[in-house]
Each structure stands twice: as structure tokens, then as C-alpha cells.
Design an enzyme around this catalytic site. Sequence first.
Site, PDB file in Angstrom:
ATOM      1  N   GLU A 143      -4.468   4.233   5.750  1.00 44.12           N
ATOM      2  CA  GLU A 143      -5.110   3.575   6.906  1.00 44.12           C
ATOM      3  C   GLU A 143      -6.507   4.140   7.168  1.00 44.12           C
ATOM      4  OE1 GLU A 143      -3.663   1.044   7.920  1.00 44.12           O
ATOM      5  OE2 GLU A 143      -1.508   1.279   8.100  1.00 44.12           O
TER       6      GLU A 143
ATOM      7  N   GLN B  63      -7.986  -4.894   9.140  1.00 43.04           N
ATOM      8  CA  GLN B  63      -6.974  -4.411  10.076  1.00 43.04           C
ATOM      9  C   GLN B  63      -7.479  -3.212  10.890  1.00 43.04           C
ATOM     10  OE1 GLN B  63      -2.687  -4.616   8.763  1.00 43.04           O
ATOM     11  NE2 GLN B  63      -3.617  -4.731   6.738  1.00 43.04           N
TER      12      GLN B  63
ATOM     13  N   LYS C  51       0.816  -1.214   0.000  1.00 47.51           N
ATOM     14  CA  LYS C  51       0.000   0.000   0.000  1.00 47.51           C
ATOM     15  C   LYS C  51       0.854   1.270   0.000  1.00 47.51           C
ATOM     16  CE  LYS C  51      -0.739   0.484   4.993  1.00 47.51           C
ATOM     17  NZ  LYS C  51      -0.046   1.765   5.118  1.00 47.51           N
ATOM     18  N   THR C  52       1.983   1.257   0.706  1.00 51.55           N
ATOM     19  CA  THR C  52       2.835   2.449   0.722  1.00 51.55           C
ATOM     20  C   THR C  52       3.401   2.718  -0.664  1.00 51.55           C
ATOM     21  OG1 THR C  52       3.417   2.008   3.028  1.00 51.55           O
ATOM     22  CG2 THR C  52       4.812   3.546   1.835  1.00 51.55           C
TER      23      THR C  52
END
Length: 752
Positions: free
Chosen positions: A224, A254, A38-39
Amino acid sequence: MAEDEVPEHLVRLNPEQERAVTTLSGPLLVLAGAGSGKTRVLTRRIAHLLYTGVDPNNVIALTFTNKAAAEMRERVAELIGDAAERVWVSTFHSSCARILRMDIEALGFTKRFAIYDDDDQVRLLKSIVVDAGYDPTRVVPRDVLSQIDGYKNQMRTPDQVVQERRTHVGDPVIRVWRDYEEALKASDALDFNDLVGKTVELFQDHPDVLEKWRDRFQYVLVDEYQDTNRAQYLLLRLLAVEHRNIAVVGDDDQSIYGFRGADVSNILNFQEDYAEAKVVRLEQNYRSTGYILTLANAVVAHNPDRLDKRLWTESANGAKVQLIVRRTVLEEATRVADAILKLRRMGHEYKDIAIIYRTKSIARHFEGALRRNHVAYRVVGGRKFYARREVRDLLSYLRVVVNPVDDAAVLRVINVPPRGVGAKTLQKVRNEANKRGQPLLSTARALGGAKSVGERGMAAFASLIDDLTLQARDLDLGALVAEVVSASGYRAMLEADRDKDGKITRDAQGRIENLDLLVQDATNFQPPPGAHAPIDHLTAWLDSIALTADADDVPEGGEVTLMTVHASKGLEFPVVFVVQMNEDVFPHQKSAEVGLEEERRLAYVAFTRAMKRLVVTRSLEHPTFGGGGGRQAKASRFLYGIPLDVVDGDLPMGEPASGGRGERLQEARETTSRLGTFLEHRRQRAQAAPEHQYTLVEIEDAEQLAKGVRVHHPRYGIGEITVVQSSAIYVNFEGRQQRIAAPATGLRIVAE
């Protein structure tokens, strides 16, 4: 660049990652499973925006920790160079603080407002509770703060809470909350949650301000997203509802911060908020082996309210997940230590290994086993540098220099070092300040001709602050902090603390070293763009400290890492031990049936921290205080139904603890019973608590526990240390001798 040449930022992306990076217009939901890159997607998406001609000043990327923001900025800079400096990449709270520093005057605060952290808030609430005539052992300041924080995360005010009939107008929490808000305003201060809440309020009440920032941020990226609360959700809606160029990256599996106000429905309902949203699923995992992912998928798949996805990997299945069962937690911890030593002999370094547990209380059992086997380790979540007493004291001096109406900072250091300002004098001046409707420092400044020692001491403090304020206009930041250490008399106070041989005590020397580190930290600080004057450097530095999140305090070194699941989020280790997988531990005993979804997500997060090897351990008996066995422990329900071919060890058979409706009802009754027991224990602890005239000091070094030192225990009350041994200390509580095993958990030193 040739027409057919692929830009560097689009190289080595899988098809779904590339789709997420190149879909630039309109709302976008990127469901990014653990270890799916994701980063990489976020940073390359920023690079692609700039590559296509978007002005860097029109891009904002928001995340939750300074560490994540720094990593994102660094990666973007590697891809696009200097233009990355103009992209606004920071945490929610840091971004809101920057916005408020420019525009908060519309809400009646000054641009030099203070930011109160948890310790400041508790101190302020304690004084309000006492002034309101409540018993602080019954209206507990920290409990009140927890309720206030929860309401603020939901963007509720005291009036709204009463109107919604969640409580009544005479509720002590409501009264204390109202007084707390008035005290914050009088001190020109915001608490941590106010940073987002006040920004939302600013945007809602002042459309011209909102329009300015909405025009500035044409492209909004959020990391996030599953961790956002109501206030953060509203902030994003206000910024993006018109241009709708909002891209959120997250994973509902998460979402584990419900206790902080995170609302998983924000990500679950994204497509309802933005009907035209595109959805990209990142399901290919680049971190873990096949067997680890199979286990994690099997656990979280039981959650009914989740977005459909399933992690997979091109990597091999790898080693099977090892399941270790021992009779007691002591035997379990010893087995884990033995396994770590074996891994070390196999070539693994200690830094490759993490021990992850559900709650902090579990750590001590495994610390003991590691110490006995001479395994180097570090526990995440210990006392942080900026939380140490001497550091907080010096920062309070500097806060008063920036914001002279910050009464909380004044109260902390007006008699540190001692200036003869006793409790009676202080209360007298506080009463006078309240009567005049002015801050404490102004009242203290008017006491120059006073006769009493205490009043002269307060006047001397005010004079010191005035001198430091003048110097803050010209001195470099490092030089100013060094001047405060010296001029305040703080260094001299510590240097005067000597043992019988005339040497500075070890405790005092450690505190002096911490102050030297603080000076060095200030010297090395790089102020943000726009901070030109020395006082602006000081304000920015204080902000950076106040906005440091718990998640930024992750140790790096050559030790085994011990941490809770919450602290482990976002990290990865070649080898992970997830320990004490028992009912009432993991899932936690306080989780009602409705809370099991978050507990499953916690298990999913814990398992997916492992890259190559995952070991799950449990004991057949619940631990007692001494570390041995106790009542029988049932296997965690999360260990049932796991495919047999992924595990090396004996999985529990049959039905888990709460397999049917009847068992769930029984579990609810047991939970109610446990709650009653918990409340009774809390009542007993409150009766044993000291009167409010005592100050309790946290123990930072074992050497503070010496014979004759008065201490407080949450169960036994106040006593005096009589014997100190390496494994335990003995304390006389009103004629009753008690043995407190090392480490002396729960003890605090009584400072009268």
C-alpha cells in the site's frame, strides 16, 4: 527438486505476477489494481527471496494494519515454513516501535517509553490549553491535535512551521504544541505519529544506528505504498537509498487517506526517486465481474494525475450494475432493505452483503430500515473494546507500572476507584510536581504523612503502584492483570453498583465481563522473540494494544456489514450497495475542486469492493435530521458518462453539477458560503459547551440514559433528562424541553 520443476511459490502466477515475484535486485514498482493479487505477489516474492538464498533476517515487509501483516506472515509460513518467523513482517508503527525499544536512548528517552493514543493526547492537550490560560472552547484540544498530527506527518517542527510563515510564533497552536512536546518528554512518552518520526530522527542524527539497521534490512518490501506519508517516505529512503533493493506495491487509484497525511505523489514520483526502477502493472482483476470493472474504470479515468492502467478480467460481464433512485433517503433505505431480503431468499447470506457510504452520518438511515425488517447487521467503526472506559482504566494502571513518569496514565486513575483525591488536591500536587521538576507519582509518594484525605489518597495510590511494580517482576501477564483488577479496588467498585433489588446493575456486570476478557486477553498473549522477563511481556502487550489500527476492527460474523468507504478498503463482498450517491454527499460537500481526484478514488474503491453484484442508490432529496426528504439533491457527478450498457436503471443525463469553469467558480462560492455557515455553527456550539470543570462521558449503553441524568448536547448545552421512550428522550435545557430522537447522537453524560 528436478531441474525443470517449478517451485511451489511460482505456481499459478500470471506472467506479470511472476515478473514481480522474480525481479529481486534493484528498485521495483508494482502497480497493483484492485483485486489483482497484490498480497499473493508480496508473499511469494518473500518466499522467492529466501528460495534464492537470502537470509530471512535481511528481509523487512511493511504494511499498514496488523490484520494485513498477520495474513502476510501466515501465507509466507505456508510457503516456506519456520524460516518465515525470522522475516520482519509488521506495520510501519510496530516496526518503528521495535527499533525504538532498542535504540531510543540516543534521543534521550528510556526503552520503557509510553505510547500515547488519541485519548491520551486529547487529555494532555486539554490540560495544557487550560494551564496556558486559553479557553478550551476556542482553542479546541482535538482541533489542535489534528493540526499537530498533520505537521508531524510532514516531519515539521514548531520552529519550521513558524519559519515557513505558515503561522506566527504567538499562535496558540504553536505555544500549546511546544508545551505538549515538553510534556511528552517529561513523561517519557511518544504519541502515535512520533513512532515513525522519531525513528527518522534517530536515523538522521545517528548514522551508526542507521548503518546497523540498513545492514540488517537488505531487502525492503512495502505494501500500500500509495498510503505513505512524508515521514514514512523518509524512513524508506533512509533504509534503501544505498542498497536500493526496495519493492513497493500499490495503486495510485486507491490513494484515499489524504486526510491522514498520505501523499499520492510518493507513488507517482517513485520512478523519479529511483531512475533505474522497473515497473510491473498488475491489471488482471480476479475479484469483480466485467460490468463492475467497466464502471469503476470509467469513474477514475477522469483523474488527470494517475499512472496509466486499466483493470480487466477473464470473468464474464455478470449482472449489470443496478441503479436505484427513490424520492427520500427513507425510501432509499427501505428499498435497500427489501433488496437484501430478496437476496437472502435467493441464497445469499447476510455476511455476503455490505452497505458502503461516504460518511458515518449516513449509516443511521439504513440501520433503521434494517432493524424494521429484522435484518441482522453490524456497523464497522463502533466503540472498540480497548477504548471502553474500564479497559482503559486498567491499562493505565499497567502503564504506570511500566513507566512511573507517565503522568497522563496517573491522572486518569489516581482517583479511580475514588480515593478522596479532589480537583483542588490534585492541582496542588501538580503544581508542587512542576515546581520540583518531577513526575506526579514521585510527588504523591512523598505524601505518606499528609493529613488531608486527598493527599493520603494520593500516597495510597503511589504505594499500590509500588506493590504492583514489585509483583510485575515475577507474575505471569494474566495473573498480573487479574491482580490489578482486584488490588486496585476496581472490581469491588463495580460489584458495589447494585439496583434496588440488590443485584449488580447491568452496566456494572458488563464492565466486569470486559475486565475478565482483558485478563483472558493478557493470558493468551504470545510475547515476541526477545521478550523474556515478565515486565517485557507486559511492555510488549501494551504496545500491541496501542498499535492496533482502526482498520483492524473489521467485524466478522453473520451480519450485513455497514461501513464507510475508508473502512472498506482491502475488503471484498459478493454483493455491495453503494448508497447516497448524491452531490454534496459523494463527492462530499467539503471537497474543493482540487479534492475531487481523491473523491473519485473513493468511488473507485467503493465500487471495486463488489465481486458479483453492485447496486448504486441515491435519493432525489437530501435527508433531513428526521430521515425524510429535504432540499432537492443532484445526482453525483460520478454517475455521468458511464457506459449505458453496464447499468440497469436510469442514469442522469446532461452535464454534472460542475461541468464548466463558470459552474466551478459558483461551486467555489457555495463552498465558501458553506464554510462560513459551518464556522458560525461551530461558534454557537462552543458557546453552548460546558465549562472545563465538567467531564463528558461517552454513552455506551442506552440504559445510561435515565430520568434525572445530566447530559450535554453540542447545540443546546447542559440539560436534565425528563422522559425516556424507546424512540426518543426528552431533555430540559434551561427550561426548554427538547426531543432527541433515538439513537441520541451527540449526547454525552455530564460527570462533575
